[in-house]
Design an enzyme around this catalytic site. Structure first.
Site, mmCIF file in Angstrom:
data_model
loop_
_atom_site.group_PDB
_atom_site.id
_atom_site.type_symbol
_atom_site.label_atom_id
_atom_site.label_comp_id
_atom_site.label_asym_id
_atom_site.label_seq_id
_atom_site.Cartn_x
_atom_site.Cartn_y
_atom_site.Cartn_z
ATOM 1 N N ASP A 4 -3.429 -0.303 -2.725
ATOM 2 C CA ASP A 4 -2.634 -1.336 -2.078
ATOM 3 C C ASP A 4 -3.133 -2.689 -2.570
ATOM 4 O O ASP A 4 -4.280 -2.813 -2.997
ATOM 5 C CB ASP A 4 -2.801 -1.215 -0.560
ATOM 6 C CG ASP A 4 -2.105 -2.318 0.185
ATOM 7 O OD1 ASP A 4 -0.903 -2.531 -0.050
ATOM 8 O OD2 ASP A 4 -2.771 -2.986 1.013
ATOM 9 N N ASP A 6 -2.498 -6.335 -0.916
ATOM 10 C CA ASP A 6 -2.933 -7.282 0.113
ATOM 11 C C ASP A 6 -3.811 -6.602 1.160
ATOM 12 O O ASP A 6 -3.388 -5.648 1.807
ATOM 13 C CB ASP A 6 -1.715 -7.924 0.782
ATOM 14 C CG ASP A 6 -0.806 -8.616 -0.229
ATOM 15 O OD1 ASP A 6 -1.333 -9.229 -1.166
ATOM 16 O OD2 ASP A 6 0.424 -8.520 -0.069
ATOM 17 N N CYS A 85 7.659 -2.885 -3.890
ATOM 18 C CA CYS A 85 8.919 -2.664 -3.179
ATOM 19 C C CYS A 85 9.365 -3.996 -2.578
ATOM 20 O O CYS A 85 8.658 -4.565 -1.748
ATOM 21 C CB CYS A 85 8.741 -1.635 -2.072
ATOM 22 S SG CYS A 85 10.230 -1.504 -1.027
ATOM 23 N N CYS A 100 14.933 2.120 2.061
ATOM 24 C CA CYS A 100 14.769 2.622 0.702
ATOM 25 C C CYS A 100 13.731 3.741 0.691
ATOM 26 O O CYS A 100 13.069 4.005 1.688
ATOM 27 C CB CYS A 100 14.321 1.487 -0.227
ATOM 28 S SG CYS A 100 12.694 0.839 0.200
ATOM 29 N N CYS A 102 11.227 3.605 -1.489
ATOM 30 C CA CYS A 102 10.010 3.087 -2.125
ATOM 31 C C CYS A 102 9.094 2.352 -1.149
ATOM 32 O O CYS A 102 7.885 2.267 -1.386
ATOM 33 C CB CYS A 102 10.338 2.202 -3.327
ATOM 34 S SG CYS A 102 11.401 0.783 -3.030
#
Length: 179
Positions: A4, A6, A85, A100, A102
């Site tokens: 990831d 952030d 995304c 979505c 994603c």
């Protein structure tokens, strides 16, 4: 290794929208270099609903990811890919306002990266700082590691290993020691 952005690679910021707002977590270079030297691909998978909310545009996001690559390069780290995304069902930008496959916790970005980079999801890890990250990893069939002080979220039971630690450095150290 799926990472990831952030709160995991960079210090947490609420909807960062400018490259200068990306600041690497302390002591992140050494563990990432160790993973890279051990032969692991380093792939960022990040929800960026700021696009759907109109807080930044794709040029700003590209500039932020260029800065992320440059910051990591100063530590001898090269990313194999960055997948973002832009969607959110409550967004204000019509082309990004939708559900979505994603947006984490959905596994779409991990599936796409695995396809593009020929990665084995069952031999991969998803490392992040939220339940969305951990659940995306579980849904994609990876092992998972939660960085930070929150407890591991409830996930679908299965054979996938999960761990938690305060820092990415500790996660990687334990991971490499246990290989």
């Amino acid at each position: 290794m799926f990472l990831d952005r952030d709160g995991t690679l960079t210090e947490p910021r609420h909807y960062p929208s400018h490259p200068d707002e990306l600041v690497l977590q302390p002591d992140i270079g050494l563990p990432l270099r160790a993973l890279q030297h051990a032969g692991f691909a380093l792939v960022v998978v990040t929800n960026q609903s700021g696009l759907a909310r109109g807080l930044l545009d794709t040029a700003a996001l590209d500039a932020m990811h260029h800065r992320l690559r440059a910051l990591l390069a100063r530590h001898g780290v090269r990313l194999d890919g960055i997948y973002a995304c832009p969607h959110h069902p409550d967004g204000t930008v019509p082309r990004y306002r939708r559900l979505c496959s994603c947006r984490k916790p959905a596994p779409g970005m991990l599936h796409q990266a695995a396809h593009d980079l020929d990665l084995d999801l069952s031999a991969s890890w998803m490392v992040g700082d939220s339940s969305c990250d951990i659940n995306a990893g579980h849904r994609a069939g990876t092992c998972t590691a939660l960085v930070g002080s929150q407890p591991l979220p409830d996930v679908t039971p299965g054979v996938h290993r999960a761990t938690t630690s305060d820092t990415l450095y500790e996660v990687v150290r334990c991971f490499l020691a246990g290989r």
